[in-house]
Write an enzyme that holds these catalytic residues in place. Structure first.
Site, PDB file in Angstrom:
ATOM      1  N   GLU A   1       0.745  -0.784   0.080  1.00 46.84           N
ATOM      2  CA  GLU A   1       0.016   0.178   0.326  1.00 46.84           C
ATOM      3  C   GLU A   1       0.708   0.995  -0.564  1.00 46.84           C
ATOM      4  O   GLU A   1       0.472   2.212  -0.604  1.00 46.84           O
ATOM      5  CB  GLU A   1      -1.103  -0.222   1.237  1.00 46.84           C
ATOM      6  CG  GLU A   1      -1.710   1.083   1.457  1.00 46.84           C
ATOM      7  CD  GLU A   1      -1.336   2.670   1.161  1.00 46.84           C
ATOM      8  OE1 GLU A   1      -2.551   3.217   1.767  1.00 46.84           O
ATOM      9  OE2 GLU A   1      -0.213   1.968   2.602  1.00 46.84           O
TER      10      GLU A   1
ATOM     11  N   ASP B   1      -7.178   2.442   7.311  1.00 41.89           N
ATOM     12  CA  ASP B   1      -6.444   2.754   8.163  1.00 41.89           C
ATOM     13  C   ASP B   1      -6.207   4.261   9.036  1.00 41.89           C
ATOM     14  O   ASP B   1      -7.186   4.320   9.053  1.00 41.89           O
ATOM     15  CB  ASP B   1      -5.546   3.489   6.513  1.00 41.89           C
ATOM     16  CG  ASP B   1      -4.450   3.086   5.848  1.00 41.89           C
ATOM     17  OD1 ASP B   1      -3.553   3.116   7.135  1.00 41.89           O
ATOM     18  OD2 ASP B   1      -3.986   3.285   4.903  1.00 41.89           O
TER      19      ASP B   1
ATOM     20  N   HIS C   1       3.499   8.329  10.337  1.00 40.21           N
ATOM     21  CA  HIS C   1       5.610   7.920   8.981  1.00 40.21           C
ATOM     22  C   HIS C   1       6.220   8.052   9.997  1.00 40.21           C
ATOM     23  O   HIS C   1       8.107   8.222  10.037  1.00 40.21           O
ATOM     24  CB  HIS C   1       4.735   8.167   7.785  1.00 40.21           C
ATOM     25  CG  HIS C   1       4.123   7.865   6.799  1.00 40.21           C
ATOM     26  ND1 HIS C   1       3.685   7.334   6.189  1.00 40.21           N
ATOM     27  CD2 HIS C   1       3.485   6.028   7.183  1.00 40.21           C
ATOM     28  CE1 HIS C   1       3.030   6.943   5.144  1.00 40.21           C
ATOM     29  NE2 HIS C   1       2.876   6.450   5.856  1.00 40.21           N
TER      30      HIS C   1
HETATM   31 CO    CO Z   1       1.392   5.094   5.673  1.00 40.74          CO
HETATM   32 ZN    ZN Z   2      -2.141   3.244   5.833  1.00 44.14          ZN
END
Ligand code: CO
Ligand code: ZN
Length: 331
Positions: A194, A217, A303
């Site tokens: 992804e 998500d 992230h």
């Molecule tokens: Co991501």
């Molecule tokens: Zn993600």
């Protein structure tokens, strides 16, 4: 609600950068085997967990892969250079540790900068604690990938860990499958790649031809000091996506999700994300188009090695997903 956060902790620590999701798939398969009729994996490595039924074919997607770094070069002194695998942000790299599939750990350092504008990826290097290329080549090789090191911490209300993007989505999907009494044909797909362009979701959606798809998500928030204005906050409930860079949720799906949430007294927030995308971005464009929505978990520091979320949002996500799977006939 009785969610198995210990299992989430295990899930976040499994090595699984894009293209190397096997260990994550194995873990999820072991956990879900008692709750499904069929388990299979496809050519790209997506794990499909099927529960047979009648009615609509519903695809639930959560991605197994995490962002990482891939080694491109080893110099004479044994320092490694790398290319990002997914949306890696440079400020999140310097001073942090990363880990290879073997368990080998390296530290990300930065060259002396002449001016602040030199702060670029090619100034960073990875130090794995060796003193020559030969020594380095005994432990790593070109093309090998590494992921962030970042403990799982449960502070009571909140969770801090590496790779909540998107093991939290996998976790929510898993918990929903364990709880659902839906009689529809259910395909829980734990997708690959992804982070480098929703590649697994693309082939999975094409193969499955679902009548409806729901991706789970993380999304960003606007609730930290001087954050980019965004109306999503930790603790206010699951996000129902309106838009991101990869899709506009169809009004029908959006309204249906909000209606089911309201009727079940599940707190939710409308999510407008001005960048990024999810598996639904690929799925809704499959074949002639698939009605698709996204349940988003508000997450700070996405992230980075220490992403943060609120358990109340996880609970509303599980509750809403369970309710949606039962009510899908209305759509
Ligand atoms: Co991501
Ligand atoms: Zn993600």
């Amino acid at each position: 609600m009785d969610l198995d956060y210990t299992m989430l902790g295990q899930l976040t620590q499994i090595f699984g950068p894009s293209g190397s999701e096997e260990r994550v798939a194995e873990f999820i398969a072991t956990q879900l085997r008692p709750y499904c009729d069929e388990l299979k994996s496809d050519t790209l490595g997506n794990l499909m967990v099927l529960r047979h039924g009648t009615g609509k074919k519903i695809m639930v997607a959560a991605h197994m892969d995490e962002i990482g770094l891939m080694i491109t070069h080893i110099d004479k002194e044994g320092f490694l250079r790398f290319t990002p695998l997914g949306g890696v942000r440079i400020p999140n790299l310097v001073g942090h540790r990363v880990k290879f599939s073997t368990g080998r750990v390296g530290m990300i350092g930065i060259e002396k900068l002449e001016k602040p504008s030199d702060f670029k990826l090619d100034k960073l290097y990875l130090d794995i604690g060796v003193s020559s290329r030969e020594e380095a080549e005994q432990v790593v090789h070109i093309g090998e990938t590494a992921v962030f090191v970042g403990d799982f911490v449960d502070s009571g209300t909140r969770i801090i860990s590496k790779t909540l993007d998107d093991r939290i989505g996998c976790f929510i999907a898993m918990e929903a499958l364990k709880r659902t009494k839906s009689t529809h044909e259910l395909a829980f797909v734990f997708t690959v790649q992804e982070e480098i362009g929703t590649r697994g979701a693309k082939t999975a959606a094409y193969a499955l031809e679902p009548d409806l798809a729901i991706a789970v998500d993380v999304t960003a928030t606007g609730d930290t000091p001087k954050a980019h204005p965004m109306s999503v906050e930790l603790g206010l409930g699951v996000g129902i996506k309106v838009l991101d860079h990869s899709m506009i949720t169809s009004p029908q799906v959006k309204r249906w999700m909000a209606l089911v949430a309201t009727e079940n007294r599940i707190p939710f927030q409308w999510e407008v994300l001005e960048y990024g995308g999810t598996d639904s971005g690929a799925i809704h464009l499959s074949r002639g188009g698939v009605p698709s929505g996204v349940l988003s978990v508000p997450t700070r520091y996405v992230h980075s090695p220490a992403e943060m979320l609120d358990k109340r949002d996880v609970e509303s996500a599980v509750n809403l997903l369970v309710a949606l799977l039962e009510r899908a006939t209305e759509l």
